[in-house]
Design an enzyme around this catalytic site. Sequence first.
Site, PDB file in Angstrom:
ATOM      1  N   HIS A  44       0.861  -1.188   0.000  1.00 13.02           N
ATOM      2  CA  HIS A  44       0.000   0.000   0.000  1.00 13.02           C
ATOM      3  C   HIS A  44       0.889   1.227   0.000  1.00 13.02           C
ATOM      4  O   HIS A  44       1.951   1.219   0.625  1.00 13.02           O
ATOM      5  CB  HIS A  44      -0.897  -0.003   1.250  1.00 13.02           C
ATOM      6  CG  HIS A  44      -2.074   0.885   1.115  1.00 13.02           C
ATOM      7  ND1 HIS A  44      -2.013   2.233   1.345  1.00 13.02           N
ATOM      8  CD2 HIS A  44      -3.349   0.616   0.730  1.00 13.02           C
ATOM      9  CE1 HIS A  44      -3.210   2.756   1.134  1.00 13.02           C
ATOM     10  NE2 HIS A  44      -4.040   1.804   0.754  1.00 13.02           N
ATOM     11  N   ASP A  49      -7.848  -5.473   0.027  1.00  9.93           N
ATOM     12  CA  ASP A  49      -8.329  -6.386  -1.009  1.00  9.93           C
ATOM     13  C   ASP A  49      -7.926  -7.831  -0.773  1.00  9.93           C
ATOM     14  O   ASP A  49      -8.367  -8.719  -1.504  1.00  9.93           O
ATOM     15  CB  ASP A  49      -7.802  -5.930  -2.385  1.00  9.93           C
ATOM     16  CG  ASP A  49      -8.460  -4.639  -2.833  1.00  9.93           C
ATOM     17  OD1 ASP A  49      -9.660  -4.486  -2.565  1.00  9.93           O
ATOM     18  OD2 ASP A  49      -7.778  -3.793  -3.422  1.00  9.93           O
TER      19      ASP A  49
END
Length: 378
Positions: A261, A315
């Site tokens: 991320h 996710d």
Amino acid sequence: MAVYEYHAGLEGVPATQSSISFVDGQKGLLEYRGIAIEHLASKSTFLETAYLLIWGELPNRQELQDFQQEIQGHRRLKYRVRDMMKCFPESGHPMDALQACAAALGLFYSRREISDPAYVHEAVVRLLAKVPTMVAAFQLMRNGNDPVQPRDDLSYAANFLYMLNEREPDPFLANIFDVCLTLHAEHTINASTFSAMVTASTLTDPYAVIASAVGTLAGPLHGGAAEEVVGMLETIGTVENVRPFVENCVANKKKIMGFGHRVYKVKDPRATILQNLAEQLFDRLGQDRYYDIAVELEKVVSEKMSYKGIYPNVDFYSGLVYRKLGIPTDLYTPVFAISRTAGWLAHWKEQLGENRIFRPTQIYTGLHGIDYVPMDDR
Ligand code: CMC
């Protein structure tokens, strides 16, 4: 001439001021309007959270009831929207269908009085209400079935599952799905939100704002990752294959979907909550062999890549939850869009409050003063 410093992907460049959400990527902290995501996930509902994001405060009982009723009153699609959807190819990706439908709403509701708070309110309600109906309708229509009409007696989450599966969901499953919606509702200035804000800054209509955000969310580096995660777990196939899979990715510098991320350098707090939801679902509905592969993958990736701050993102576990809820794989990203519409709308509204058109600069790397060469001399 001014000298600019270039930051690829705008990393670390503040592009706006916002009071909607906050992320501390070192501590793994996410807040919506100052409230920790863990509290909202366990105590709130998606619609209440959407209200909080868009209007800045938790609604009182009456405000929430009015909001729910307004949403219920706008869930249905005009038959001409459904007719338009009938012409979409069944093989098309549902995110493309959603993007087209969101943009088409601008044709049907074409007033552009965005300085009018009543218009803004109406557009917020209409989009939150209709996006789930459009996703469910495309799913049924591409399988040759008529769309199911929304039911006013069901919650936002339960109604979506009902419209998708043509049967009322178990309240336990509807509640898990509602938490998923809350978790995905907002996440500061990510790519799709930025896209929404750039579009909003031109003062175009809100349907164009949401359509551009949907198109941005679709990519595999953003919301599309959840779909890719499930495919990856299927490819890995067994727990024993996990280590060689990771080693191969590391050796060949291949991205492992659902990890990493820009902001989080620890495990994404939403991934922790989603993992817990997945476990609750497996306890209730039976185990899923892909869960063991996922847990092993998290372990091996953290062993090999934690030095780079690579941990599961939102996710990673969401696909496992959606799978168990019976949601088809290519609807994972549209489901993400249903939820993120709340965040996009909050940013749209905030952007309108203090708007200046986005017009960044560039660092030119081309040539100057080149002669035009006539066609016959090239
Ligand atoms: N697997 C392997 N290595 C990775 C991964 C990954 N998933 N993510 C980042 N890295 C490595 C990358 O190779 C690079 O290494 P090096 O410095 O040696 O070149 C370093 O970490 C930095 O990566 P980056 O791609 O420059 O980081 P970024 O901030 O530009 O990208 C990201 C962030 C989310 C796009 C990226 O981590 C990624 O592609 N992850 C996989 C796709 C994914 O799961 N996306 C969902 C994102 S979260 C939810 C959402 O936005 O929808």
